[in-house]
Design a protein around this motif. Structure first.
Motif, mmCIF file in Angstrom:
data_model
loop_
_atom_site.group_PDB
_atom_site.id
_atom_site.type_symbol
_atom_site.label_atom_id
_atom_site.label_comp_id
_atom_site.label_asym_id
_atom_site.label_seq_id
_atom_site.Cartn_x
_atom_site.Cartn_y
_atom_site.Cartn_z
ATOM 1 N N LEU A 171 66.026 44.499 63.957
ATOM 2 C CA LEU A 171 66.677 45.746 64.380
ATOM 3 C C LEU A 171 66.171 46.934 63.566
ATOM 4 C CD1 LEU A 171 70.335 44.462 64.754
ATOM 5 C CD2 LEU A 171 68.983 45.506 66.582
ATOM 6 N N THR A 172 65.524 46.672 62.431
ATOM 7 C CA THR A 172 65.020 47.777 61.602
ATOM 8 C C THR A 172 63.796 48.426 62.227
ATOM 9 O OG1 THR A 172 63.588 46.270 60.317
ATOM 10 C CG2 THR A 172 65.809 46.659 59.473
ATOM 11 N N ASP A 173 63.115 47.694 63.148
ATOM 12 C CA ASP A 173 61.876 48.232 63.697
ATOM 13 C C ASP A 173 61.472 47.604 65.031
ATOM 14 O OD1 ASP A 173 59.304 48.974 64.343
ATOM 15 O OD2 ASP A 173 58.435 48.641 62.390
ATOM 16 N N VAL A 174 60.867 46.402 64.992
ATOM 17 C CA VAL A 174 60.121 45.932 66.172
ATOM 18 C C VAL A 174 60.977 45.720 67.424
ATOM 19 C CG1 VAL A 174 58.017 45.090 65.121
ATOM 20 C CG2 VAL A 174 60.018 43.600 65.121
ATOM 21 N N LEU A 175 62.265 45.379 67.247
ATOM 22 C CA LEU A 175 63.102 45.239 68.446
ATOM 23 C C LEU A 175 63.403 46.597 69.086
ATOM 24 C CD1 LEU A 175 64.708 43.609 70.504
ATOM 25 C CD2 LEU A 175 66.567 43.421 68.837
ATOM 26 N N HIS A 343 67.608 54.548 64.907
ATOM 27 C CA HIS A 343 69.059 54.766 64.763
ATOM 28 C C HIS A 343 69.736 54.840 66.131
ATOM 29 C CE1 HIS A 343 67.011 56.357 61.220
ATOM 30 N NE2 HIS A 343 68.135 56.337 60.544
ATOM 31 N N ARG A 344 69.019 55.421 67.090
ATOM 32 C CA ARG A 344 69.600 55.659 68.414
ATOM 33 C C ARG A 344 69.817 54.358 69.197
ATOM 34 N NH1 ARG A 344 66.299 59.672 72.096
ATOM 35 N NH2 ARG A 344 67.219 59.290 74.134
ATOM 36 N N TYR A 345 68.911 53.395 69.021
ATOM 37 C CA TYR A 345 68.991 52.149 69.792
ATOM 38 C C TYR A 345 69.775 51.050 69.082
ATOM 39 C CZ TYR A 345 65.469 54.302 72.744
ATOM 40 O OH TYR A 345 64.808 55.158 73.594
ATOM 41 N N LEU A 346 69.964 51.241 67.769
ATOM 42 C CA LEU A 346 70.472 50.146 66.961
ATOM 43 C C LEU A 346 71.868 49.616 67.369
ATOM 44 C CD1 LEU A 346 69.681 50.226 63.164
ATOM 45 C CD2 LEU A 346 71.347 48.740 64.203
ATOM 46 N N PRO A 347 72.868 50.468 67.558
ATOM 47 C CA PRO A 347 74.198 49.908 67.862
ATOM 48 C C PRO A 347 74.210 49.084 69.153
ATOM 49 C CG PRO A 347 74.373 52.221 67.229
ATOM 50 C CD PRO A 347 72.911 51.936 67.386
ATOM 51 N N ASP A 348 73.536 49.567 70.192
ATOM 52 C CA ASP A 348 73.507 48.836 71.460
ATOM 53 C C ASP A 348 72.780 47.501 71.292
ATOM 54 O OD1 ASP A 348 73.549 48.339 74.344
ATOM 55 O OD2 ASP A 348 71.414 48.855 74.281
ATOM 56 N N LEU A 349 71.640 47.508 70.598
ATOM 57 C CA LEU A 349 70.884 46.262 70.430
ATOM 58 C C LEU A 349 71.640 45.287 69.527
ATOM 59 C CD1 LEU A 349 67.284 47.749 70.246
ATOM 60 C CD2 LEU A 349 68.237 46.289 72.051
ATOM 61 N N SER A 355 76.433 39.434 71.081
ATOM 62 C CA SER A 355 76.961 38.738 72.258
ATOM 63 C C SER A 355 76.089 37.548 72.667
ATOM 64 C CB SER A 355 77.038 39.718 73.434
ATOM 65 O OG SER A 355 75.719 39.977 73.901
ATOM 66 N N GLY A 356 74.924 37.403 72.042
ATOM 67 C CA GLY A 356 74.043 36.295 72.395
ATOM 68 C C GLY A 356 73.084 36.614 73.531
ATOM 69 N N GLU A 357 73.136 37.837 74.045
ATOM 70 C CA GLU A 357 72.220 38.198 75.137
ATOM 71 C C GLU A 357 70.764 38.192 74.649
ATOM 72 O OE1 GLU A 357 71.111 41.905 78.120
ATOM 73 O OE2 GLU A 357 72.599 42.216 76.553
ATOM 74 N N ILE A 358 70.547 38.688 73.429
ATOM 75 C CA ILE A 358 69.196 38.705 72.857
ATOM 76 C C ILE A 358 69.192 37.872 71.576
ATOM 77 C CG2 ILE A 358 67.452 40.173 71.743
ATOM 78 C CD1 ILE A 358 68.235 42.438 73.545
ATOM 79 N N ASP A 359 68.191 36.991 71.484
ATOM 80 C CA ASP A 359 67.968 36.265 70.236
ATOM 81 C C ASP A 359 66.560 36.587 69.761
ATOM 82 O OD1 ASP A 359 67.543 34.643 68.124
ATOM 83 O OD2 ASP A 359 67.659 32.757 69.237
ATOM 84 N N PRO A 360 66.431 37.567 68.850
ATOM 85 C CA PRO A 360 65.083 38.023 68.485
ATOM 86 C C PRO A 360 64.333 37.078 67.556
ATOM 87 C CG PRO A 360 66.750 39.324 67.338
ATOM 88 C CD PRO A 360 67.488 38.287 68.119
ATOM 89 N N THR A 361 64.943 35.960 67.157
ATOM 90 C CA THR A 361 64.316 35.106 66.136
ATOM 91 C C THR A 361 63.092 34.357 66.663
ATOM 92 O OG1 THR A 361 65.760 33.247 66.667
ATOM 93 C CG2 THR A 361 66.522 34.738 64.955
ATOM 94 N N PHE A 362 62.910 34.362 67.996
ATOM 95 C CA PHE A 362 61.799 33.555 68.535
ATOM 96 C C PHE A 362 60.429 34.022 68.061
ATOM 97 C CE2 PHE A 362 62.140 36.863 71.821
ATOM 98 C CZ PHE A 362 60.815 37.129 72.116
ATOM 99 N N ILE A 363 60.314 35.265 67.603
ATOM 100 C CA ILE A 363 58.989 35.764 67.195
ATOM 101 C C ILE A 363 58.542 35.238 65.820
ATOM 102 C CG2 ILE A 363 59.182 37.902 68.567
ATOM 103 C CD1 ILE A 363 59.562 39.384 65.841
ATOM 104 N N ILE A 364 59.494 34.696 65.043
ATOM 105 C CA ILE A 364 59.157 34.321 63.645
ATOM 106 C C ILE A 364 58.333 33.036 63.609
ATOM 107 C CG2 ILE A 364 60.085 33.697 61.365
ATOM 108 C CD1 ILE A 364 62.701 35.105 62.203
ATOM 109 N N SER A 365 57.188 33.101 62.950
ATOM 110 C CA SER A 365 56.406 31.879 62.738
ATOM 111 C C SER A 365 56.429 31.428 61.285
ATOM 112 C CB SER A 365 54.954 32.090 63.172
ATOM 113 O OG SER A 365 54.395 33.166 62.447
ATOM 114 N N HIS A 366 56.632 32.365 60.360
ATOM 115 C CA HIS A 366 56.522 32.027 58.938
ATOM 116 C C HIS A 366 57.608 32.706 58.106
ATOM 117 C CE1 HIS A 366 52.496 30.994 60.317
ATOM 118 N NE2 HIS A 366 52.311 30.325 59.197
#
Ligand code: NAD
Ligand code: ZN
Ligand code: ZN
Length: 394
Positions: A171-175, A343-349, A355-366
């Motif tokens: 949420l700090t950047d890439v999402l 800052h503008r997108y953070l609360p919604d994301l 809520s489980g709609e987005i799980d951003p952890t799939f990008i992590i390899s290491h």
């Protein structure tokens, strides 16, 4: 404390540096629990961002615990306390200037003390960014044990204890960046969206475009595991540019018209197999006659449908050569771009992750200890060991 320090092109080291201190009454000091390496760091690593100097500390994706809080930050933001667990948006924003009030926080007018340097290159200055050159503020980054966060009453966002670092770190950047890339496309039902780059930003741009209702999302890269990841986690149709002519294939997939919206999630170090173009761009970039190798951007512009939108979130540093302005102008193409207004997108994301709609952890390899940052940069840059995203643990 220990921090990831640039030593010159392709050289990073983890070194002992002085601990950060509160310099301003609105500052906070964060004890970093997780910090990630971004594609934007690779432009610094490779030496293409002017005014990033040997000795500078990397890192603009970080989170952790508030360990010190200046008196004015406390007064302005009574809900923020020492001990709170927070994520920190990468653009530094005051919250009060005109762009901040309009939600354009990566354009804050009060957070770049070196605005004059940025003005020489860009005409006007964007906001300051953590760990992203002297021209953008000269702020030490968050790939360190501790980081100083200015305007702490504005940036740090508190996160619930039951969400893991991996769930909220991006949420700090890439999402938000991938999300904004799709948001700038103003996607209408039936739209075909093509995304250049299947790195972390491209992955989230594909995901966002699907959620925003694209009829079809096409992702272009040459790294097989990145294309497969986008197909699996975002439903995007993968195109490997090494095996096909991208322009031709995109025409075929869109009844000859081209994708309605195109997203550049590659930026200034695009690769191409077309040797003559690559040699031309590379020579100019190395000679510092042009700061960019904009192959993906050129291709995105030429492929977009008439009247379509080109959304650029890939980072560019300065000047570009052989830019197809005639294609944009004659075909009524809209260009939208920017460093993410996190800052503008953070609360919604955040709510969508909650809520489980987005799980951003799939990008992590290491996951690597901070001490192994040099190895992390090396495998992320060269796409070795199927590296897609490195999270460093101080
Ligand atoms: P990354 O380096 O992991 O991803 C870039 C991808 O582009 C790689 O997978 C690479 O194989 C691919 N690529 C290279 N040449 C290509 C071409 N010609 N066609 C298609 N794909 C090509 O980096 P990332 O973290 O995903 O970041 C992507 C870009 O977004 C970088 O330029 C980064 O600086 C930028 N970025 C911008 C913002 C913002 O706020 N605007 C925020 C974060 C990152
Ligand atoms: Zn980044
Ligand atoms: Zn501001």
């Amino acid at each position: 404390m220990k921090a990831v320090v640039w030593q010159g092109p392709s050289k990073v080291d983890v070194q002992e540096v002085p601990d950060p201190k509160l310099l301003n009454p609105r500052d906070a000091i964060i004890k970093v629990s997780s910090t990630a390496i971004c594609g934007s760091d690779l432009h610094l690593y490779d030496g293409y961002i002017p005014t990033f100097m040997p000795g500078d500390i990397f890192g603009h994706e970080f989170m952790g615990e508030v360990v010190e809080l200046g008196p004015e930050a406390r007064e302005r933001r009574p809900d923020l306390k020492v001990g709170d667990r927070v994520i920190v948006p990468f653009p530094i924003a005051c919250g009060a200037c005109t762009p901040c009030q309009r939600g354009l926080t990566s354009l804050c007018e009060n957070s770049n003390p070196n605005a004059g340097e940025a003005e020489k290159v860009m005409g006007h200055s964007p906001s300051g960014i953590f760990g992203y050159s002297h021209m953008l503020g000269g702020y030490p980054g968050g790939q360190a044990e501790y980081a100083r966060v200015p305007f702490a009453d504005v940036g740090p966002f508190k996160v619930d204890e039951d969400l893991s670092d991996d769930q909220v770190l991006f949420l700090t950047d890439v999402l938000p960046t991938g999300w904004m890339a799709a948001d700038m496309c103003d996607i209408q039902s039936g739209d075909v969206v093509a995304v250049w780059g299947a790195g972390p930003v491209g992955q989230f741009a594909c995901l966002a475009a699907q959620i925003m209702g694209a009829a079809k999302v096409i992702v272009i890269d040459r790294v097989p595991e990145r294309l497969a990841m986008a197909a699996e986690h975002t439903g995007a149709h993968p195109l490997n540019y090494e095996n096909t002519s991208v322009l031709k294939e995109l025409r075929e997939l869109t009844a000859g018209r081209g994708p309605d919206r195109v997203i550049d999630a590659v930026g200034m170090e695009a690769h191409t197999d077309v040797t003559a173009i690559h040699a031309y761009d590379k020579t100019k970039q190395v000679a510092k006659l042009s700061t960019e190798r904009p192959h993906a951007l050129r291709e995105a512009i030429l492929s977009v449908a008439n009247g379509g939108t080109v959304s650029i979130v890939g980072v560019y540093g300065g000047l570009v050569d052989k830019f197809p302005i005639g294609s944009l102008m004659n075909r009524s193409v809209t260009v939208r771009t920017g460093q993410a207004h996190v800052h503008r997108y953070l609360p919604d994301l955040y709510r969508r992750i909650r809520s489980g709609e987005i799980d951003p952890t799939f990008i992590i390899s290491h996951h690597l200890p901070l001490a192994d940052a040099a190895h992390g940069f090396d495998i992320f840059k060269h796409k070795e060991q199927e590296c897609t995203k490195v999270v460093l643990k101080p």
